[in-house]
Design an enzyme around this catalytic site. Structure first.
Site, PDB file in Angstrom:
ATOM      1  CG  ASP A   1      -1.809   1.185   1.317  1.00 42.85           C
ATOM      2  OD1 ASP A   1      -2.846   1.205   0.638  1.00 42.85           O
ATOM      3  OD2 ASP A   1      -1.449   2.136   2.047  1.00 42.85           O
TER       4      ASP A   1
ATOM      5  CE  LYS B   1      -2.093   4.980   1.167  1.00 46.89           C
ATOM      6  NZ  LYS B   1      -2.182   4.597   2.574  1.00 46.89           N
TER       7      LYS B   1
END
Ligand SMILES: NC(=O)c1ccc[n+]([C@@H]2O[C@H](COP(=O)([O-])OP(=O)(O)OC[C@H]3O[C@@H](n4cnc5c(N)ncnc54)[C@H](OP(=O)(O)O)[C@@H]3O)[C@@H](O)[C@H]2O)c1
Length: 398
Positions: free
Chosen positions: A194, A198
């Protein structure tokens, strides 16, 4: 400038979708209403009347009265189909789906250009912190040298609870899940995926680089063990999962995600629990520090709301930095300061991979090597048949 009236078709009514529904109803100044909500599970009980819902994406995508699609689902493949169909039908889109963005940026950029409709995604990185819009607008002139950040709220929560409050890893993860901070698949958070997704979004807006997940190194928090926690406590350090992107002396961009010992001179030291923090460094302004909640229903919904509001005055990302020829640095030219723990018997083999060694120490069970290593060699070391190893980046802030 008159603000456009927005008729929203919402996909997803989970943590963030539900949060958005509530936040929107508490913001009467917004010229936006949710027309229809598309969800998946026909058996699930909903907190609002069933007349708002549909299970057929076409009910939103083919409705000419809906001019904005807000995509808040937890399935990146399905999200791509929804978002690309909406853009192709010339509907503006707001999304929070960093996995979809990181995996499909090229196609999504083309679709925006071809159909002349915007796709906004402030909530996809650092939830409530307006980092994308700042990188896009404010950091467009002064030369940006680096961004360094805690960009995953769930792992930061777990690290804070396990180290400061002695909770077990499993207890801390369960708390993060119960509070809506963790992804539906928690490995996306704990293995560092994750944070990497990002970082890929940030790389585009910070340095104009379009890249893919397989081109960026990431490592999560799953190998952090008792020895690292003890080491951090003894030295007055904290452990954080940090995303890095910086311009090196050759003018190339170094980008990676890894766990790091953070010292008290680093602004990220005080970023605990579900908070995210990003330090931007520019040629003339020196350091600026953004901090805010990085997950959860309302903080994430607030960023979605801000994008919806921006659409009402026709805001779109300009992607101006893509005009500048910036490229990623090759692994063999990236030198990292690391702490490496491994089984005592492996020491001589491990040493060969390091460029320099600052410190070697050992206990009956483990040996520890603090030194500098190229990213290329670190990757080689990580596929050696070692057992019980762990590594962290060492903090060089003074
Ligand atoms: N949670 C956070 O703090 C946070 C922070 C930043 C970004 N995000 C991002 O926001 C998005 C949503 O996350 P979340 O935490 O709200 O997820 P969630 O609580 O798991 O909810 C997911 C929702 O998506 C719906 N859904 C899944 N597949 C669908 C499909 N094919 N068509 C229609 N609906 C579908 C589910 O429907 P059912 O209700 O029928 O099961 C559910 O309502 C994700 O991209 C996530 O990465 C989340």
């Amino acid at each position: 400038m008159a603000r456009k009236k927005l008729n929203i078709g919402l996909f997803g009514f989970g943590c963030v979708g539900n949060g958005l529904y509530e936040v929107l109803h508490k913001t009467p100044t917004m010229h936006a209403t949710i027309h229809k909500i598309c969800v998946k599970d026909r058996q699930k009980k909903r907190p609002i009347s069933m007349e708002h819902f549909t299970f057929r994406p076409e009910d939103i995508l083919d409705d000419p009265n809906i001019n904005v699609v807000v995509e808040l689902i937890d399935d990146s493949e399905a999200a791509f189909h929804i978002v690309s169909a909406a853009l192709s039908r010339k509907k503006a889109v707001v999304s929070a789906n960093k996995k979809m963005l990181a995996e499909r940026f090229g196609e999504l950029l083309d679709l925006q250009k071809k159909n002349k409709v915007p796709l906004l995604y402030e909530a996809a990185t650092c939830a409530s912190i307006p980092v994308i819009r700042n990188l896009e607008e404010y950091y467009n002139n002064d030369l940006l040298e680096s961004i360094e950040g805690i960009v995953n709220g769930s792992t930061n929560y777990i690290l804070t609870k396990t180290i400061a409050e002695n909770l077990s890893y499993q207890q801390a993860l369960q708390q993060a899940q119960a509070l809506g901070f963790a992804e539906s698949n928690p490995t996306l958070d704990t293995a560092g995926w994750d944070a990497k997704y990002k970082l890929i979004v940030l790389l585009l807006h910070a340095f104009g680089i379009v890249t893919l997940p397989q081109d960026i190194f990431h490592f999560g928090i799953e190998r952090i063990g008792e020895p690292e926690i003890k080491y951090a406590k003894e030295k007055g350090l904290k452990i954080k999962l940090v995303a890095h992107a910086y311009r090196n002396e050759a003018g190339k961009i170094v980008a990676f995600v890894a766990p790091q010992f953070v010292n008290s001179h680093n602004r990220l030291f005080g970023v605990d629990e579900v908070f995210n923090g990003v330090v931007a460094k520019t040629a003339f302004a020196d350091q600026q520090f953004f901090v805010g909640k990085g997950a959860g229903a309302y903080p994430t919904a607030s960023a979605v709301l801000s994008d919806i509001s921006a659409l009402s005055y026709d805001y779109k990302y300009e992607y101006r930095k893509m005009q500048m020829p910036t490229t990623l640095e090759a692994d063999e030219n990236i030198v990292l300061p690391v702490y490496f723990r491994h089984q005592n018997k492996d020491t001589e083999n491990i040493k060969r991979y390091f460029l320099t060694i600052d410190e070697l120490f050992s206990t009956p069970k483990y040996a520890y090597t603090n030194g500098s290593i190229t990213l290329q060699n670190l990757k080689k070391l990580m596929v050696q048949p070692l057992t019980e190893w762990s590594f962290l980046i060492r903090d060089e802030h003074v």
